[in-house]
Design an enzyme around this catalytic site. Structure first.
Site, PDB file in Angstrom:
ATOM      1  N   LYS A  76       0.867  -1.184   0.000  1.00 36.07           N
ATOM      2  CA  LYS A  76       0.000   0.000   0.000  1.00 36.07           C
ATOM      3  C   LYS A  76       0.902   1.232   0.000  1.00 36.07           C
ATOM      4  O   LYS A  76       1.931   1.248   0.687  1.00 36.07           O
ATOM      5  CB  LYS A  76      -0.879  -0.047   1.249  1.00 36.07           C
ATOM      6  CG  LYS A  76      -1.879   1.095   1.369  1.00 36.07           C
ATOM      7  CD  LYS A  76      -2.774   0.881   2.596  1.00 36.07           C
ATOM      8  CE  LYS A  76      -3.847   1.960   2.716  1.00 36.07           C
ATOM      9  NZ  LYS A  76      -4.740   1.732   3.869  1.00 36.07           N
ATOM     10  N   SER A 151      -9.614   1.829   2.938  1.00 37.52           N
ATOM     11  CA  SER A 151      -8.754   2.615   2.078  1.00 37.52           C
ATOM     12  C   SER A 151      -7.712   1.776   1.343  1.00 37.52           C
ATOM     13  O   SER A 151      -7.077   2.271   0.410  1.00 37.52           O
ATOM     14  CB  SER A 151      -8.027   3.663   2.921  1.00 37.52           C
ATOM     15  OG  SER A 151      -7.179   3.033   3.864  1.00 37.52           O
ATOM     16  N   SER A 175      -9.866  -0.640   7.142  1.00 39.13           N
ATOM     17  CA  SER A 175      -9.331  -0.552   5.773  1.00 39.13           C
ATOM     18  C   SER A 175      -8.607  -1.780   5.240  1.00 39.13           C
ATOM     19  O   SER A 175      -8.249  -1.805   4.064  1.00 39.13           O
ATOM     20  CB  SER A 175      -8.403   0.647   5.654  1.00 39.13           C
ATOM     21  OG  SER A 175      -9.168   1.805   5.524  1.00 39.13           O
TER      22      SER A 175
END
Ligand code: GLN
Length: 483
Positions: A76, A151, A175
């Site tokens: 990420k 997210s 997330s």
């Protein structure tokens, strides 16, 4: 090759069926061909990946082994990666190349993983849809008109589309688990302090935690093994030995006590998801588990408390992005104040600005007692509710999300309705508990997740339950068409 799980790749590499370099090239080609459909990457690191794959192959040839040696993955884009853009999904950091690796990145690299790139995400990890990224929305491989969750939506979409076997994510209020649920993956948020936050760009420091996203619990166990452990550079990292997560996957579920909170089945829950959750419970009962009703009486206060605490911490953490030290700086500032104002107004998107405003308000004199202090008290009550429940049961089970993935843009004018999607996930962050989401069926062709929560440091128990469930169900093996 791209259909292999991480565990299958590890076996294939050990048996010399293919090399890490061959696999890496196949996946890079697949990303080049298919990622334009889903936009799951912000940055591709082909050269680094090729070099790491060759190094991993050389280590194997020299007699080294290890489940992660030569395994491709992606991070990420809020994990700092040395010399590589680390954008956090924001224009603010579009030009930021981190000067060092996050501990998670360094640990996984040392274990021999191959970094294919950095995945798309909601700006500064704020969101549940991956629509707030400066680099554009990510699309759900199960239906390209729908969100993949957020997210960590880029990591989720990439793994779901079989562009790579696994990826890292972070979870401040859901997330990892929420996008895992919405894309048919298994995702684990560890206990707060289990995985180092050093080098993770902070959203809300008392809630943020990194974890694995993959297709199976078995793969999450392998990845967590490489991520977890004490780090003296993170003062909230906990100095507890890391158990062998793969070794406990096959434990029997005979007598496992599953708690189902009565507050989980309220009006906000899609009844078709409720049904799938109850079916997953039946499967676990067949494996020997026993079910008990429990209560989390303060559950209804969790979203309001979270949406005070998380923005408060964010407003403080994001004050460092001021146009002076990192990231975006406006053109021709008239004076220092103009530099701050315009750099921040230009660099941050609307959702981030909304959170900073809410957080600064909640922390300001006169409002601190009314909002922040109250929210902290609720946080303690929620933790106490879990402690009482875990005195009676071994895990808590429920839906991961109240609804399946919604259409891109559907909640744009109504941020509160997106916040409500966090109903089942954020309590684990407020209490610091570990949580896992696993695939449990489909509604209108879109995946549904079941969430398991456990007491502190019982990640092994979560992985054990999910692995046993996955050995008698095949939801997690389903592939989105077109990928
Ligand atoms: N949806 C939640 C938020 O926007 C959680 C995000 C996260 O876990 N990073 O705050």
């Amino acid at each position: 090759m791209h259909h292999m799980t991480l565990a299958e790749i590890a076996r294939g590499l050990a048996e010399k069926k293919f090399s890490s370099e061959e696999l890496t090239q196949v996946l890079l080609a697949r990303i080049a061909q298919l990622d334009p459909k889903i936009n799951s990457f912000i940055t591709l690191t082909e050269d680094l990946a090729t070099a790491q794959a060759r190094a991993a192959d050389a280590r194997r040839a020299a007699g080294e082994s290890g489940a992660l040696l030569g395994v491709p993955l992606a991070h990420k884009d809020l994990f700092c990666t040395q010399g590589i853009r680390t954008s956090c999904g924001s224009k603010m950091l579009d030009n930021f190349k981190a000067p060092y690796d996050a501990t998670v990145v360094a640990k996984l690299a040392a274990a021999g993983t191959v970094t294919l790139g950095k995945t798309n995400m909601d700006e500064f990890a704020m969101g549940s849809a991956n629509e707030s990224s400066y680099y554009g929305a990510v699309k759900n491989p199960w239906n390209l008109e729908h969100v993949p969750g957020g997210s960590s939506g880029g990591s989720a979409a990439a793994v779901a589309a079989r562009l790579l076997p696994a990826a890292t994510g972070t979870d401040t209020g859901g997330s990892i688990r929420q996008p895992a649920a919405l894309t048919n993956l298994t995702g684990l948020k560890p206990t707060y302090g289990r995985v180092s936050r050093w080098g993770m760009i902070a959203y809300a420091s008392s809630l943020d935690q990194a974890g694995p996203m993959a297709r199976t619990a078995e793969d999450c166990a392998l990845l967590l093994q490489g991520m977890a452990g004490f780090d003296p550079q993170d003062s909230t990292s906990i100095d507890e030995p890391v158990p062998d997560y793969s070794a406990s996957l096959n434990g029997s579920l005979q007598g496992l006590r599953i708690g189902i909170p009565k507050e989980y089945f309220g009006a906000g829950l899609d009844p078709r998801i409720a049904e799938l959750v109850l079916e997953s419970v039946k499967e676990l009962e067949k494996l020997g588990a026993v079910v008990k009703e429990v209560s989390l009486p303060n559950l209804q206060h969790a979203i309001p408390a979270y949406y005070v605490i998380a923005p408060a911490e964010a407003s403080s953490n994001l004050s460092r992005f001021d146009g002076v030290r990192f990231g975006h700086r406006c053109e021709d500032p008239k004076n220092l104040e103009d530099l701050y104002k315009r750099s921040r107004a230009e660099g941050f998107g609307p959702e981030v600005q909304r959170r900073i405003l809410v957080g600064a308000y909640a922390l300001s004199a006169g409002y601190y007692d009314a909002y922040y202090l109250q929210a902290q008290k609720i946080r303690r009550l929620i933790k106490n509710d879990f402690m009482s429940a875990f005195a009676e049961v071994d895990v808590i089970l429920g839906p991961t999300t109240p609804n399946p993935a919604w259409k891109i843009g559907a909640k744009n004018d109504d941020p509160i309705s997106a916040y409500l999607e966090d109903f089942y996930t954020i309590t684990a962050n407020l209490a610091g508990l570990p949580g896992l989401s696993m695939p449990a069926g489909f509604v209108d062709g879109l995946p549904v997740g079941v969430q398991l929560l456990a007491p502190y440091f019982q990640e092994g128990r979560l992985l054990n339950v999910a692995h046993q469930y996955q050995s008698v169900t095949d939801w997690h093996t389903r592939t989105p068409s077109g990928f």
